[in-house]
Design an enzyme around this catalytic site. Structure first.
Site, short mmCIF file in Angstrom:
data_model
loop_
_atom_site.label_atom_id
_atom_site.label_comp_id
_atom_site.label_asym_id
_atom_site.label_seq_id
_atom_site.Cartn_x
_atom_site.Cartn_y
_atom_site.Cartn_z
CG HIS A 123 7.32 5.13 -13.06
ND1 HIS A 123 5.98 5.20 -13.35
CD2 HIS A 123 7.89 4.55 -14.14
CE1 HIS A 123 5.74 4.69 -14.54
NE2 HIS A 123 6.90 4.28 -15.05
CB THR A 124 7.33 6.72 -6.69
OG1 THR A 124 5.99 7.19 -6.83
CG2 THR A 124 7.85 7.08 -5.31
CB SER A 125 12.88 8.34 -7.83
OG SER A 125 12.66 9.62 -7.26
CB SER A 126 12.69 8.29 -2.82
OG SER A 126 12.18 9.59 -2.92
#
Length: 260
Positions: free
Chosen positions: A32-35
Site C-alpha cells: 500500500h502507499t507508504s507516503s
C-alpha cells in the site's frame, strides 16, 4: 495484430499462440502507499456569528515541484457543509466520490433528512479509522465546516488515524503552525463567537492565506474560500492574495545585488 473488437491489441493466436498472462502474476506481498505523492497543503477555517468560513489554496505539489495550480480542495456537500482537504490528492478524489454517492443517496431517500456537518465528520472519521486499521490509510487531514443538528456553527477535523478535534478556528498542514497563531491573536478564547462577524472571519482568512503564501514553500497565491451560513454555501474559487509582492525583499541587507 488481431483487430477484432473484443481483443483489440492482442497478437493473433493462430500465428503467435495463445496469450500467456502468467508474467503479470507475482508471489510478493500486497503493498500500500507508504507516503503521499501529490499533496495539497493548508486548509484554514474559523467560526463566526451565524456560520463558518473556510479557505484553501489551489496548489498540488509533486514533492517540491509546484505541479498542479488549479486543484480545488474545498468540496460542498448538500449546499450546507464544506469539506476542506489537506494531504494526498488521489485520496481526496476517492473520498470525494464517497461523499458524492452519499449525497445522491440522501437526495433520493424517502426520510427527507440530509446529513449535517457533524454527521459528515462522524462518517469520515470512521472511514479513516477503518482504512488505517487495514494498514492502508487515506493520507488526508480534513476540516468539516457547517452546522450541527441543533443549527449551531460546527467546525472540526479528522486525520488519517481517525482522530477528531474541534475548535473555534483550525488549520491543517503548515497552517497549524503559521495561521492558527494569527487566528488566536485576532480571536482570543475570551472573545465570544457572537462578536465575530462574517467580514471579520473572511478578512482573517485572507491574512492567513497571505502569510502562508510568503512562508510556506508548498503554498500558492490563488485560493478558494467558502462561507457557510443558514442561507447556504457561498464559494469563491478564484481569489488571489492581495499585495503579494516581493519588492520588500530589496530592502533586506544582503539580498540580491546589494553590497554589504
Amino acid at each position: 495484430m488481431n483487430h477484432l473488437p473484443e481483443i483489440w491489441g492482442r497478437p493473433r493466436n493462430d500465428i503467435y499462440g495463445s496469450y500467456n498472462p502468467s508474467y503479470l502474476k507475482t508471489s510478493g506481498p500486497i503493498t500500500h502507499t507508504s507516503s503521499p505523492t501529490v499533496t495539497g497543503t493548508s486548509v484554514v477555517a474559523v467560526k463566526f456569528n451565524g456560520g463558518v468560513a473556510i479557505a484553501a489554496d489551489k496548489l498540488a505539489s509533486y514533492g517540491s515541484l509546484a505541479r498542479f495550480t488549479d486543484v480545488k480542495r474545498l468540496r460542498v456537500f448538500a449546499n450546507s457543509s464544506v469539506v476542506g482537504f489537506g494531504g494526498d490528492v488521489s485520496d481526496m478524489q476517492y473520498i470525494d466520490r464517497l461523499l458524492e454517492s452519499i449525497d445522491i443517496r440522501e437526495h433520493y431517500s424517502t426520510h427527507g433528512n440530509m446529513l449535517n456537518a457533524k454527521n459528515l465528520l462522524t462518517y469520515l472519521s470512521k472511514v479513516f479509522y477503518k482504512r488505517r486499521s487495514q494498514f492502508n490509510p487515506l493520507w488526508n487531514h480534513v476540516l468539516v465546516a457547517g452546522f450541527d443538528g441543533n443549527g449551531a456553527p460546527f467546525l472540526s477535523s479528522a486525520d488519517l488515524l481517525g482522530n477528531t478535534f474541534s475548535a473555534p478556528h483550525m488549520a491543517t498542514g503548515f497552517g497549524a503552525h503559521l495561521a492558527v497563531p494569527i487566528l488566536r491573536r485576532l480571536f482570543p478564547e475570551e472573545r465570544p463567537i457572537e462578536d465575530i462577524t462574517k467580514d471579520n472571519a473572511v478578512a482573517a482568512l485572507q491574512e492567513c492565506m497571505k502569510v502562508l503564501f510568503y512562508r510556506d514553500a508548498r503554498s500558492l497565491d490563488e485560493y478558494s474560500i467558502a462561507v457557510i451560513t443558514k442561507d447556504g454555501v457561498e464559494v469563491k474559487e478564484d481569489e488571489k492574495v492581495q499585495a503579494q509582492s516581493w519588492a520588500f525583499a530589496e530592502a533586506i541587507r544582503g539580498y540580491g545585488a546589494q553590497t554589504a
